[in-house]
Write an enzyme that holds these catalytic residues in place. Structure first.
Site, PDB file in Angstrom:
ATOM      1  N   ILE A  13       0.844  -1.191   0.000  1.00  0.00           N
ATOM      2  CA  ILE A  13       0.000   0.000   0.000  1.00  0.00           C
ATOM      3  C   ILE A  13       0.887   1.251   0.000  1.00  0.00           C
ATOM      4  O   ILE A  13       0.614   2.220  -0.709  1.00  0.00           O
ATOM      5  CB  ILE A  13      -0.935   0.028   1.244  1.00  0.00           C
ATOM      6  CG1 ILE A  13      -1.837  -1.207   1.255  1.00  0.00           C
ATOM      7  CG2 ILE A  13      -1.764   1.310   1.268  1.00  0.00           C
ATOM      8  CD1 ILE A  13      -2.703  -1.333   2.510  1.00  0.00           C
ATOM      9  N   ASP A  32      10.603   2.818   7.383  1.00  0.00           N
ATOM     10  CA  ASP A  32      10.382   1.392   7.121  1.00  0.00           C
ATOM     11  C   ASP A  32      11.622   0.623   7.527  1.00  0.00           C
ATOM     12  O   ASP A  32      12.743   1.119   7.370  1.00  0.00           O
ATOM     13  CB  ASP A  32      10.075   1.181   5.617  1.00  0.00           C
ATOM     14  CG  ASP A  32       9.289  -0.097   5.361  1.00  0.00           C
ATOM     15  OD1 ASP A  32       9.792  -1.189   5.701  1.00  0.00           O
ATOM     16  OD2 ASP A  32       8.172  -0.009   4.801  1.00  0.00           O
ATOM     17  N   ASP A  56      12.808   1.233  12.744  1.00  0.00           N
ATOM     18  CA  ASP A  56      11.803   0.302  13.252  1.00  0.00           C
ATOM     19  C   ASP A  56      10.846   1.047  14.176  1.00  0.00           C
ATOM     20  O   ASP A  56      11.295   1.844  15.001  1.00  0.00           O
ATOM     21  CB  ASP A  56      12.539  -0.804  14.021  1.00  0.00           C
ATOM     22  CG  ASP A  56      11.682  -2.033  14.196  1.00  0.00           C
ATOM     23  OD1 ASP A  56      10.599  -1.921  14.798  1.00  0.00           O
ATOM     24  OD2 ASP A  56      12.090  -3.100  13.697  1.00  0.00           O
ATOM     25  N   TYR A 145      -3.535 -11.778  14.722  1.00  0.00           N
ATOM     26  CA  TYR A 145      -3.409 -10.585  13.885  1.00  0.00           C
ATOM     27  C   TYR A 145      -4.619  -9.668  14.079  1.00  0.00           C
ATOM     28  O   TYR A 145      -4.481  -8.475  14.332  1.00  0.00           O
ATOM     29  CB  TYR A 145      -3.267 -11.004  12.418  1.00  0.00           C
ATOM     30  CG  TYR A 145      -3.386  -9.845  11.430  1.00  0.00           C
ATOM     31  CD1 TYR A 145      -2.370  -8.919  11.295  1.00  0.00           C
ATOM     32  CD2 TYR A 145      -4.535  -9.702  10.633  1.00  0.00           C
ATOM     33  CE1 TYR A 145      -2.489  -7.852  10.401  1.00  0.00           C
ATOM     34  CE2 TYR A 145      -4.654  -8.653   9.736  1.00  0.00           C
ATOM     35  CZ  TYR A 145      -3.630  -7.731   9.626  1.00  0.00           C
ATOM     36  OH  TYR A 145      -3.759  -6.691   8.744  1.00  0.00           O
ATOM     37  N   ASN A 174     -10.392  -6.819   1.662  1.00  0.00           N
ATOM     38  CA  ASN A 174      -9.389  -7.531   0.858  1.00  0.00           C
ATOM     39  C   ASN A 174      -8.909  -6.669  -0.305  1.00  0.00           C
ATOM     40  O   ASN A 174      -9.668  -6.445  -1.246  1.00  0.00           O
ATOM     41  CB  ASN A 174      -9.983  -8.834   0.323  1.00  0.00           C
ATOM     42  CG  ASN A 174     -10.318  -9.789   1.443  1.00  0.00           C
ATOM     43  OD1 ASN A 174     -11.223  -9.555   2.237  1.00  0.00           O
ATOM     44  ND2 ASN A 174      -9.560 -10.856   1.549  1.00  0.00           N
ATOM     45  N   ILE A 188      -6.573 -13.006  -5.249  1.00  0.00           N
ATOM     46  CA  ILE A 188      -6.543 -12.512  -6.629  1.00  0.00           C
ATOM     47  C   ILE A 188      -5.124 -12.571  -7.187  1.00  0.00           C
ATOM     48  O   ILE A 188      -4.888 -13.057  -8.302  1.00  0.00           O
ATOM     49  CB  ILE A 188      -7.118 -11.082  -6.718  1.00  0.00           C
ATOM     50  CG1 ILE A 188      -8.616 -11.136  -6.416  1.00  0.00           C
ATOM     51  CG2 ILE A 188      -6.839 -10.454  -8.084  1.00  0.00           C
ATOM     52  CD1 ILE A 188      -9.365  -9.831  -6.555  1.00  0.00           C
ATOM     53  N   ARG A 211     -16.273 -12.787  -0.317  1.00  0.00           N
ATOM     54  CA  ARG A 211     -15.310 -11.762   0.082  1.00  0.00           C
ATOM     55  C   ARG A 211     -15.686 -10.443  -0.585  1.00  0.00           C
ATOM     56  O   ARG A 211     -16.374 -10.423  -1.608  1.00  0.00           O
ATOM     57  CB  ARG A 211     -13.885 -12.125  -0.369  1.00  0.00           C
ATOM     58  CG  ARG A 211     -13.277 -13.333   0.286  1.00  0.00           C
ATOM     59  CD  ARG A 211     -12.974 -13.098   1.772  1.00  0.00           C
ATOM     60  NE  ARG A 211     -12.346 -14.279   2.369  1.00  0.00           N
ATOM     61  CZ  ARG A 211     -13.020 -15.309   2.873  1.00  0.00           C
ATOM     62  NH1 ARG A 211     -14.333 -15.325   2.854  1.00  0.00           N
ATOM     63  NH2 ARG A 211     -12.382 -16.337   3.410  1.00  0.00           N
TER      64      ARG A 211
HETATM   65  P1  NAD Z   1       3.283  -4.686   3.590  1.00  0.00           P
HETATM   66  O1  NAD Z   1       3.887  -5.740   4.437  1.00  0.00           O
HETATM   67  O2  NAD Z   1       3.485  -4.735   2.128  1.00  0.00           O
HETATM   68  O3  NAD Z   1       3.760  -3.259   4.130  1.00  0.00           O
HETATM   69  C1  NAD Z   1       4.086  -3.044   5.472  1.00  0.00           C
HETATM   70  C2  NAD Z   1       5.445  -2.363   5.532  1.00  0.00           C
HETATM   71  O4  NAD Z   1       5.800  -2.179   6.918  1.00  0.00           O
HETATM   72  C3  NAD Z   1       6.570  -3.196   4.906  1.00  0.00           C
HETATM   73  O5  NAD Z   1       7.307  -2.389   4.007  1.00  0.00           O
HETATM   74  C4  NAD Z   1       7.432  -3.640   6.112  1.00  0.00           C
HETATM   75  O6  NAD Z   1       8.807  -3.718   5.768  1.00  0.00           O
HETATM   76  C5  NAD Z   1       7.157  -2.513   7.103  1.00  0.00           C
HETATM   77  N1  NAD Z   1       7.352  -2.918   8.498  1.00  0.00           N
HETATM   78  C6  NAD Z   1       6.973  -4.086   9.086  1.00  0.00           C
HETATM   79  N2  NAD Z   1       7.330  -4.084  10.369  1.00  0.00           N
HETATM   80  C7  NAD Z   1       7.943  -2.895  10.627  1.00  0.00           C
HETATM   81  C8  NAD Z   1       8.552  -2.321  11.770  1.00  0.00           C
HETATM   82  N3  NAD Z   1       8.605  -2.979  12.934  1.00  0.00           N
HETATM   83  N4  NAD Z   1       9.086  -1.075  11.661  1.00  0.00           N
HETATM   84  C9  NAD Z   1       9.061  -0.410  10.484  1.00  0.00           C
HETATM   85  N5  NAD Z   1       8.508  -0.908   9.360  1.00  0.00           N
HETATM   86  C10 NAD Z   1       7.962  -2.148   9.424  1.00  0.00           C
HETATM   87  O7  NAD Z   1       1.707  -4.651   3.935  1.00  0.00           O
HETATM   88  P2  NAD Z   1       0.534  -3.847   3.211  1.00  0.00           P
HETATM   89  O8  NAD Z   1      -0.331  -4.828   2.523  1.00  0.00           O
HETATM   90  O9  NAD Z   1       1.065  -2.686   2.477  1.00  0.00           O
HETATM   91  O10 NAD Z   1      -0.275  -3.364   4.509  1.00  0.00           O
HETATM   92  C11 NAD Z   1      -0.124  -2.081   5.078  1.00  0.00           C
HETATM   93  C12 NAD Z   1      -1.085  -1.941   6.238  1.00  0.00           C
HETATM   94  O11 NAD Z   1      -2.433  -2.164   5.795  1.00  0.00           O
HETATM   95  C13 NAD Z   1      -0.837  -2.912   7.373  1.00  0.00           C
HETATM   96  O12 NAD Z   1      -1.065  -2.248   8.598  1.00  0.00           O
HETATM   97  C14 NAD Z   1      -1.880  -3.982   7.154  1.00  0.00           C
HETATM   98  O13 NAD Z   1      -2.225  -4.616   8.369  1.00  0.00           O
HETATM   99  C15 NAD Z   1      -3.037  -3.167   6.603  1.00  0.00           C
HETATM  100  N6  NAD Z   1      -3.974  -3.965   5.786  1.00  0.00           N
HETATM  101  C16 NAD Z   1      -3.607  -4.495   4.592  1.00  0.00           C
HETATM  102  C17 NAD Z   1      -4.533  -5.239   3.853  1.00  0.00           C
HETATM  103  C18 NAD Z   1      -4.172  -5.855   2.510  1.00  0.00           C
HETATM  104  O14 NAD Z   1      -5.049  -6.536   1.921  1.00  0.00           O
HETATM  105  N7  NAD Z   1      -2.991  -5.631   1.961  1.00  0.00           N
HETATM  106  C19 NAD Z   1      -5.827  -5.442   4.340  1.00  0.00           C
HETATM  107  C20 NAD Z   1      -6.171  -4.889   5.570  1.00  0.00           C
HETATM  108  C21 NAD Z   1      -5.234  -4.144   6.279  1.00  0.00           C
END
Ligand code: NAD
Length: 302
Positions: A13, A32, A56, A145, A174, A188, A211
């Protein structure tokens, strides 16, 4: 000019968001630790346009640096794997809950005005055939989670209310789109990969589970709307349309123009059966509309 920090900005995202924030003339930084993303990819963004903090959210010094002079923090960093959260709940809670608490404390120190946070449909757990999930639906997560996201939300609401920081919590359903890491990808992306390899699509269970899939472009719009929003709130962000996994597979095979079949496997434990979402609150308050129809979104990906 508005300064915005995106935690987890190198993720799926995050990359889409950073691109569109830059287009909208915002000053963007990301924080990140690259635990689930590629540093090289994000360095493709022009260095003079984006500031990268490698750090972090569990480390206060890292956050202190990154949140300096930021007006808004968009908090996406999280441990996103449901399966890993079952194997190692402690780590999930440390990142998703404790990490968020650190971030909040330091946002306060650095006078951040507002925080926009990615939560998840996982907070609801199982849906029902009979009703759509609204923000009032009872929270009933079935994974650590999902539990960690509820705890995270509670911390945000309490801390931000006590300290006059604005907050918007977005419960994403999703999401599909380009650049999702295969490992944690949604169905998907997995189907697309099968189609690319000319393999049959595999469904866990009878395929009648529903979904709500939402395009990444709609997600990004919801975040832009949340930036403009002047109040606090929690919103479901989805398409508002449900589809069965079987129909999804049939649709994708049709759009691919390939002769592929569907294979049914044993259903996975912990998989939810129904998910259908009410997005009226986001429509009425955030002015959020889901603009991309599933068929069109998938066509583009294929
Ligand atoms: P992603 O894993 O691609 O992105 C998360 C980023 O956070 C990664 O770049 C990772 O390196 C970084 N990260 C992880 N732990 C870290 C830490 N301790 N310190 C610093 N950086 C850290 O995930 P995404 O799909 O882009 O999701 C982003 C957010 O959206 C998350 O909070 C996720 O729970 C939420 N979300 C995503 C979805 C989906 O379908 N992708 C659905 C619902 C919620």
């Amino acid at each position: 000019m508005m300064n915005i920090l995106v935690t987890g900005g190198a993720g799926f995202i995050g990359k889409h968001l950073v691109k569109s924030l830059m287009k909208n003339k915002k000053n963007v930084s990301i924080l990140d630790n690259f635990s689930n993303s590629d540093k090289k990819l994000i360095s493709l963004f022009k260095k003079d346009q984006i500031k990268i903090f490698e750090g972090d959210i569990r480390d206060n010094d890292d956050i202190l640096e990154a949140t300096k002079n930021q007006n808004i923090v968009i908090h996406l960093a999280a441990k996103i794997s449901v399966e890993e959260s079952i194997k190692n709940p402690t780590e999930t809670f440390q990142i998703n809950v404790e990490g968020t608490k650190n971030l909040l404390e330091i946002c306060k120190k650095n006078n951040v005005e507002k925080i926009i946070v990615a939560s998840s449909a996982a907070v609801y757990g199982e849906g029902s055939e009979k009703y759509k999930i609204t923000e009032q639906t009872k929270l009933n997560p079935i994974s650590p989670y999902g539990e960690s996201k509820i705890e995270m939300e509670k911390e945000i609401i309490k801390f931000c209310s006590d300290n006059q920081i604005n907050y918007v919590i977005l419960r994403f359903f999703n999401i599909y789109g380009l650049g999702q890491s295969i490992e944690y990808a949604g169905v998907i992306t997995k189907f697309l990969e099968k189609i690319r390899k000319n393999e049959n699509l595999e469904i866990f269970g009878d395929g009648m589970q529903t979904r709500d899939f939402v395009a990444i472009e709609d997600i990004i719009n919801s975040i832009h709307n949340a930036i403009e929003y002047t109040e606090n709130g929690i919103f479901n962000i989805a398409s508002g349309e449900k589809i069965t996994i079987k129909s999804l597979a049939q649709l994708m095979i049709l759009l691919s123009n390939k002769k592929l079949n569907i294979e049914y496997l044993k259903s996975k434990k912990g998989d939810i059966k129904y998910s259908e979402t009410d997005i009226r609150l986001a429509k009425n308050h955030l002015n959020y509309f889901s603009k991309i129809e599933l068929k069109d979104g998938i066509k583009k990906l294929i």
